[in-house]
Design a protein around this motif. Sequence first.
Motif, PDB file in Angstrom:
ATOM      1  N   VAL A 115      -4.424  10.229  -2.803  1.00  0.00           N
ATOM      2  CA  VAL A 115      -5.355  10.476  -1.703  1.00  0.00           C
ATOM      3  C   VAL A 115      -6.376  11.519  -2.152  1.00  0.00           C
ATOM      4  CG1 VAL A 115      -3.722   9.800   0.067  1.00  0.00           C
ATOM      5  CG2 VAL A 115      -3.787  12.170  -0.641  1.00  0.00           C
ATOM      6  N   ALA A 116      -7.634  11.189  -1.987  1.00  0.00           N
ATOM      7  CA  ALA A 116      -8.724  12.063  -2.417  1.00  0.00           C
ATOM      8  C   ALA A 116      -9.823  12.026  -1.356  1.00  0.00           C
ATOM      9  CB  ALA A 116      -9.272  11.589  -3.758  1.00  0.00           C
ATOM     10  N   ASP A 117     -10.859  12.837  -1.559  1.00  0.00           N
ATOM     11  CA  ASP A 117     -11.971  12.791  -0.603  1.00  0.00           C
ATOM     12  C   ASP A 117     -12.739  11.482  -0.726  1.00  0.00           C
ATOM     13  OD1 ASP A 117     -13.147  13.223  -3.045  1.00  0.00           O
ATOM     14  OD2 ASP A 117     -14.344  14.951  -2.423  1.00  0.00           O
ATOM     15  N   SER A 118     -12.583  10.806  -1.870  1.00  0.00           N
ATOM     16  CA  SER A 118     -13.297   9.548  -2.101  1.00  0.00           C
ATOM     17  C   SER A 118     -12.547   8.329  -1.580  1.00  0.00           C
ATOM     18  CB  SER A 118     -13.574   9.370  -3.591  1.00  0.00           C
ATOM     19  OG  SER A 118     -12.362   9.396  -4.334  1.00  0.00           O
ATOM     20  N   GLY A 119     -11.311   8.507  -1.136  1.00  0.00           N
ATOM     21  CA  GLY A 119     -10.594   7.360  -0.598  1.00  0.00           C
ATOM     22  C   GLY A 119      -9.092   7.450  -0.728  1.00  0.00           C
ATOM     23  N   TYR A 120      -8.454   6.384  -0.250  1.00  0.00           N
ATOM     24  CA  TYR A 120      -6.997   6.263  -0.250  1.00  0.00           C
ATOM     25  C   TYR A 120      -6.632   5.141  -1.225  1.00  0.00           C
ATOM     26  CZ  TYR A 120      -2.282   6.145   1.855  1.00  0.00           C
ATOM     27  OH  TYR A 120      -0.914   6.219   2.087  1.00  0.00           O
ATOM     28  N   PHE A 121      -5.965   5.488  -2.335  1.00  0.00           N
ATOM     29  CA  PHE A 121      -5.710   4.532  -3.407  1.00  0.00           C
ATOM     30  C   PHE A 121      -4.220   4.210  -3.456  1.00  0.00           C
ATOM     31  CE2 PHE A 121      -9.481   6.979  -4.285  1.00  0.00           C
ATOM     32  CZ  PHE A 121     -10.418   6.013  -4.651  1.00  0.00           C
ATOM     33  N   ALA A 122      -3.870   3.075  -2.845  1.00  0.00           N
ATOM     34  CA  ALA A 122      -2.471   2.685  -2.707  1.00  0.00           C
ATOM     35  C   ALA A 122      -1.953   2.015  -3.983  1.00  0.00           C
ATOM     36  CB  ALA A 122      -2.320   1.740  -1.520  1.00  0.00           C
ATOM     37  N   HIS A 123      -0.696   2.301  -4.313  1.00  0.00           N
ATOM     38  CA  HIS A 123      -0.040   1.714  -5.479  1.00  0.00           C
ATOM     39  C   HIS A 123       0.923   0.632  -5.002  1.00  0.00           C
ATOM     40  CE1 HIS A 123      -0.688   5.523  -8.186  1.00  0.00           C
ATOM     41  NE2 HIS A 123      -1.738   5.234  -7.436  1.00  0.00           N
ATOM     42  N   ASN A 124       0.719  -0.600  -5.446  1.00  0.00           N
ATOM     43  CA  ASN A 124       1.548  -1.699  -4.952  1.00  0.00           C
ATOM     44  C   ASN A 124       2.861  -1.819  -5.728  1.00  0.00           C
ATOM     45  OD1 ASN A 124       1.076  -3.091  -7.336  1.00  0.00           O
ATOM     46  ND2 ASN A 124       0.066  -4.836  -6.383  1.00  0.00           N
ATOM     47  N   PHE A 125       3.614  -2.872  -5.465  1.00  0.00           N
ATOM     48  CA  PHE A 125       4.951  -3.035  -6.046  1.00  0.00           C
ATOM     49  C   PHE A 125       4.932  -3.235  -7.556  1.00  0.00           C
ATOM     50  CE2 PHE A 125       3.540  -7.311  -5.823  1.00  0.00           C
ATOM     51  CZ  PHE A 125       4.367  -8.110  -6.601  1.00  0.00           C
ATOM     52  N   GLU A 126       3.799  -3.632  -8.120  1.00  0.00           N
ATOM     53  CA  GLU A 126       3.702  -3.854  -9.563  1.00  0.00           C
ATOM     54  C   GLU A 126       3.150  -2.640 -10.307  1.00  0.00           C
ATOM     55  OE1 GLU A 126       3.103  -8.582 -10.236  1.00  0.00           O
ATOM     56  OE2 GLU A 126       1.323  -7.472  -9.620  1.00  0.00           O
ATOM     57  N   SER A 127       2.711  -1.635  -9.591  1.00  0.00           N
ATOM     58  CA  SER A 127       2.212  -0.426 -10.241  1.00  0.00           C
ATOM     59  C   SER A 127       3.373   0.322 -10.890  1.00  0.00           C
ATOM     60  CB  SER A 127       1.532   0.480  -9.215  1.00  0.00           C
ATOM     61  OG  SER A 127       2.498   0.993  -8.300  1.00  0.00           O
ATOM     62  N   TYR A 128       3.048   1.295 -11.720  1.00  0.00           N
ATOM     63  CA  TYR A 128       4.112   2.091 -12.353  1.00  0.00           C
ATOM     64  C   TYR A 128       4.994   2.763 -11.312  1.00  0.00           C
ATOM     65  CZ  TYR A 128       6.222   6.339 -14.127  1.00  0.00           C
ATOM     66  OH  TYR A 128       7.097   7.363 -14.372  1.00  0.00           O
ATOM     67  N   THR A 129       4.385   3.553 -10.402  1.00  0.00           N
ATOM     68  CA  THR A 129       5.174   4.286  -9.420  1.00  0.00           C
ATOM     69  C   THR A 129       5.856   3.341  -8.441  1.00  0.00           C
ATOM     70  OG1 THR A 129       3.585   6.113  -9.571  1.00  0.00           O
ATOM     71  CG2 THR A 129       5.143   6.179  -7.756  1.00  0.00           C
ATOM     72  N   GLY A 130       5.142   2.298  -8.009  1.00  0.00           N
ATOM     73  CA  GLY A 130       5.724   1.331  -7.089  1.00  0.00           C
ATOM     74  C   GLY A 130       6.931   0.634  -7.684  1.00  0.00           C
ATOM     75  N   SER A 131       6.815   0.160  -8.917  1.00  0.00           N
ATOM     76  CA  SER A 131       7.928  -0.552  -9.563  1.00  0.00           C
ATOM     77  C   SER A 131       9.071   0.397  -9.894  1.00  0.00           C
ATOM     78  CB  SER A 131       7.439  -1.260 -10.835  1.00  0.00           C
ATOM     79  OG  SER A 131       6.925  -0.326 -11.775  1.00  0.00           O
ATOM     80  N   LEU A 132       8.746   1.650 -10.179  1.00  0.00           N
ATOM     81  CA  LEU A 132       9.788   2.648 -10.447  1.00  0.00           C
ATOM     82  C   LEU A 132      10.630   2.881  -9.197  1.00  0.00           C
ATOM     83  CD1 LEU A 132      11.105   4.869 -12.192  1.00  0.00           C
ATOM     84  CD2 LEU A 132       9.306   6.421 -11.396  1.00  0.00           C
ATOM     85  N   LEU A 133       9.985   3.070  -8.056  1.00  0.00           N
ATOM     86  CA  LEU A 133      10.709   3.273  -6.805  1.00  0.00           C
ATOM     87  C   LEU A 133      11.524   2.031  -6.449  1.00  0.00           C
ATOM     88  CD1 LEU A 133       7.917   5.107  -4.769  1.00  0.00           C
ATOM     89  CD2 LEU A 133      10.001   6.136  -5.687  1.00  0.00           C
ATOM     90  N   GLU A 134      10.958   0.864  -6.692  1.00  0.00           N
ATOM     91  CA  GLU A 134      11.692  -0.369  -6.403  1.00  0.00           C
ATOM     92  C   GLU A 134      12.927  -0.515  -7.292  1.00  0.00           C
ATOM     93  OE1 GLU A 134       9.820  -4.070  -5.836  1.00  0.00           O
ATOM     94  OE2 GLU A 134       9.097  -3.380  -3.887  1.00  0.00           O
ATOM     95  N   SER A 135      12.884   0.059  -8.489  1.00  0.00           N
ATOM     96  CA  SER A 135      14.017  -0.074  -9.418  1.00  0.00           C
ATOM     97  C   SER A 135      15.284   0.579  -8.891  1.00  0.00           C
ATOM     98  CB  SER A 135      13.649   0.514 -10.785  1.00  0.00           C
ATOM     99  OG  SER A 135      13.643   1.942 -10.749  1.00  0.00           O
TER     100      SER A 135
END
Length: 316
Positions: free
Chosen positions: A205-225
């Motif tokens: 989250v930044a002043d320029s926008g909200y950048f969501a990480h989906n299930f295939e992203s590094y962090t998303g797939s890590l949490l899913e693991s």
Amino acid sequence: MKRYVALLSMIAFVLFLAACGSSNDNTSNDSGDDSSEESEESRKIEHEMGETEITGTPENIVALEFSFVDNLASLGITPAGIADDEDSERIIEPIREKIGDYTSVGTRKQPSLEVISSLQPDLIIADYQRHQDIYDQLSEIAPTIILPSLAADYQGIVDSFETVAKAVGKEEEGQEVLEEHKSKMEELRSQVPEDESRTVLPAVVADSGYFAHNFESYTGSLLESIGLENAIQSGDARYNKINLEQIVEIDPDVMFHMVAGDQTVVDEWKENDLYQQVSAVQEEQVYEVDRNMWSRFRGLISSEQILEDAINHLYE
């Protein structure tokens, strides 16, 4: 008769010296050959841009992405140069503790070829998405391998670690480190209840926008693991800039915000009734987390730290 005896004595002495010399030569050659074979051992490393031959054990290594710094730290290696965005504070503490002094080679987006060259590296590790266009220039400086990092999911990061371990001549040690990591991951997974059904949304989250990480992203797939389902299970892009209306539609049960800057779009949304409709907001399940740890660093060490952080927020 005396001459005959003297002649035999001289011949015996010469043969004795020759035998000693031959023995010394063989000993010297055997020792030298073993040392030479070990120090000059060559191996071909397959990577995203083809194949690179590496001879011996690299000592001056330059890492152009934080995940490769994580890889090297896991193997007990301090890089000679790091593309640290000219900010040493971006090196997360668990890794900072493992590596010593290094030279900054500029930003990850535009590393300085001049500084890299001045370090006289014998191996450069670069990211496919960021550095494929300068691969030839890097290869002129030193043997270079290009691996996925920025666009990799968690499994891709693990695969890259194995390649790095082979490239630096620590393949066996790398397997030991990986086994320890897998055991740690099992331990972390066991702390997530089997009936966990909440969806999670990691986002920068930044002043320029909200950048969501989906299930295939590094962090998303890590949490899913470890059994934490990502709220975004579709989409072509792993990293998506989304608006407030889309967040309401996705309606995550938990949000992990990797905060960039003092003011973000979320600060504005907090006064908006729509934001208050999101389940994570209503249930007070919105957590601010370290962006360096959760987004910039991708490796075995940082993966374990991220999951410990998530579990602490969710269950402790």
